[in-house]
Design an enzyme around this catalytic site. Structure first.
Site, PDB file in Angstrom:
ATOM      1  N   HIS A   1       0.841  -1.201   0.000  1.00 36.66           N
ATOM      2  CA  HIS A   1       0.000   0.000   0.000  1.00 36.66           C
ATOM      3  C   HIS A   1       0.871   1.245   0.000  1.00 36.66           C
ATOM      4  O   HIS A   1       1.942   1.272   0.591  1.00 36.66           O
ATOM      5  CB  HIS A   1      -0.969   0.019   1.186  1.00 36.66           C
TER       6      HIS A   1
ATOM      7  N   HIS B   1       0.870   5.217   1.063  1.00 34.97           N
ATOM      8  CA  HIS B   1       0.204   6.273   1.828  1.00 34.97           C
ATOM      9  C   HIS B   1       0.351   7.567   1.028  1.00 34.97           C
ATOM     10  O   HIS B   1       1.468   7.945   0.657  1.00 34.97           O
ATOM     11  CB  HIS B   1       0.885   6.491   3.185  1.00 34.97           C
TER      12      HIS B   1
HETATM   13  P1  DGP Z   1       1.466   0.491   7.415  1.00 36.88           P
HETATM   14  O1  DGP Z   1       1.852   0.839   8.819  1.00 36.88           O
HETATM   15  O2  DGP Z   1       2.336   1.207   6.415  1.00 36.88           O
HETATM   16  O3  DGP Z   1       1.375  -0.993   7.187  1.00 36.88           O
HETATM   17  O4  DGP Z   1       0.021   1.102   7.218  1.00 36.88           O
HETATM   18  C1  DGP Z   1      -1.161   0.394   7.394  1.00 36.88           C
HETATM   19  C2  DGP Z   1      -2.247   1.409   7.470  1.00 36.88           C
HETATM   20  O5  DGP Z   1      -3.495   0.753   7.339  1.00 36.88           O
HETATM   21  C3  DGP Z   1      -2.299   2.171   8.779  1.00 36.88           C
HETATM   22  O6  DGP Z   1      -1.971   3.532   8.540  1.00 36.88           O
HETATM   23  C4  DGP Z   1      -3.721   2.051   9.248  1.00 36.88           C
HETATM   24  C5  DGP Z   1      -4.443   1.487   8.051  1.00 36.88           C
HETATM   25  N1  DGP Z   1      -5.507   0.575   8.393  1.00 36.88           N
HETATM   26  C6  DGP Z   1      -5.404  -0.576   9.092  1.00 36.88           C
HETATM   27  N2  DGP Z   1      -6.597  -1.172   9.193  1.00 36.88           N
HETATM   28  C7  DGP Z   1      -7.473  -0.387   8.515  1.00 36.88           C
HETATM   29  C8  DGP Z   1      -8.872  -0.487   8.261  1.00 36.88           C
HETATM   30  O7  DGP Z   1      -9.563  -1.407   8.673  1.00 36.88           O
HETATM   31  N3  DGP Z   1      -9.427   0.527   7.533  1.00 36.88           N
HETATM   32  C9  DGP Z   1      -8.686   1.574   7.049  1.00 36.88           C
HETATM   33  N4  DGP Z   1      -9.329   2.510   6.351  1.00 36.88           N
HETATM   34  N5  DGP Z   1      -7.372   1.690   7.280  1.00 36.88           N
HETATM   35  C10 DGP Z   1      -6.770   0.721   8.008  1.00 36.88           C
END
Ligand code: DGP
Length: 189
Positions: free
Chosen positions: A175, A177
């Site tokens: 992913h 950001h």
């Molecule tokens: P990373 O730390 O780079 O793996 O980022 C994962 C991101 O995913 C973190 O910023 C929060 C987001 N995240 C985790 N679970 C969910 C979810 O259920 N919904 C959404 N919208 N974001 C989520």
């Protein structure tokens, strides 16, 4: 030297917090203190509490990343599969046949959107990329630009990929950001 000063001056406490997650300092601090993300930075009298919160949340992020890394190789579905399948809700800001973009559940800036390939195809993390992934990787970057325009942050935005445990990756589905809407700092934490 820096470590010593961290514990003696409130300004240094702030510096410490910036070093922990510099790409989102204000949002990070206020989020962790349960405040509105546009609220002022903590007062001097709150600095001890701030440090405890920051230390605890850093530990949590690192612990989460460690736990996630442990199961990364299993190929198990992640929370993002449920988001792609619309089994759990998300705020989608862009979608095409290959990419889904939705707001991060824990925003670190006024605009914080996650971009994911709908088909993971082995891309648990960027470090797993092979030459066959070139097209989707390029498309993700292009969509980052489209999302930045749609969100009105085209004049200044940041694209971040956390890769692996040491970078605090917590979801093993590649992913990007896309962050913006405020002045970013450098270097990142
Ligand atoms: P990373 O730390 O780079 O793996 O980022 C994962 C991101 O995913 C973190 O910023 C929060 C987001 N995240 C985790 N679970 C969910 C979810 O259920 N919904 C959404 N919208 N974001 C989520």
């Amino acid at each position: 030297m820096a470590a010593t000063s961290v514990f003696f001056s409130p300004l240094s406490l702030l510096r410490c917090s910036l070093a922990i997650r510099t790409y989102a300092p204000e949002a990070f601090i206020s989020h962790r203190l349960g405040r509105n993300r546009r609220s002022p930075l903590p007062s001097i009298s709150n600095s001890g509490r701030c440090l405890r919160h920051i230390a605890a949340s850093t530990t949590n992020e690192e612990a989460s990343a460690k736990a996630a890394a442990a199961s990364a190789e299993s190929g198990a579905p992640t929370i993002f599969d449920k988001i792609i399948a619309k089994e759990i809700p998300s705020t989608i800001v862009y979608e095409d046949d290959k990419v889904l973009a939705f707001r991060d559940i824990s925003p670190q800036a006024p605009v914080h959107v996650l971009l994911i390939p709908k088909l993971r195809d082995g891309l648990t993390e960027l470090g797993k990329a092979e030459s066959r992934h070139g097209e989707i990787l390029g498309h993700l970057l292009y969509v980052a630009k489209i999302v930045a325009e749609k969100e009105g942050i085209q004049d200044g935005f940041r694209v971040v990929i956390n890769n692996g445990q040491q970078a605090c990756q917590s979801v093993y589905h590649l992913h990007l950001h896309v962050l913006g809407g405020r002045q970013m700092k450098w270097p990142p934490g």
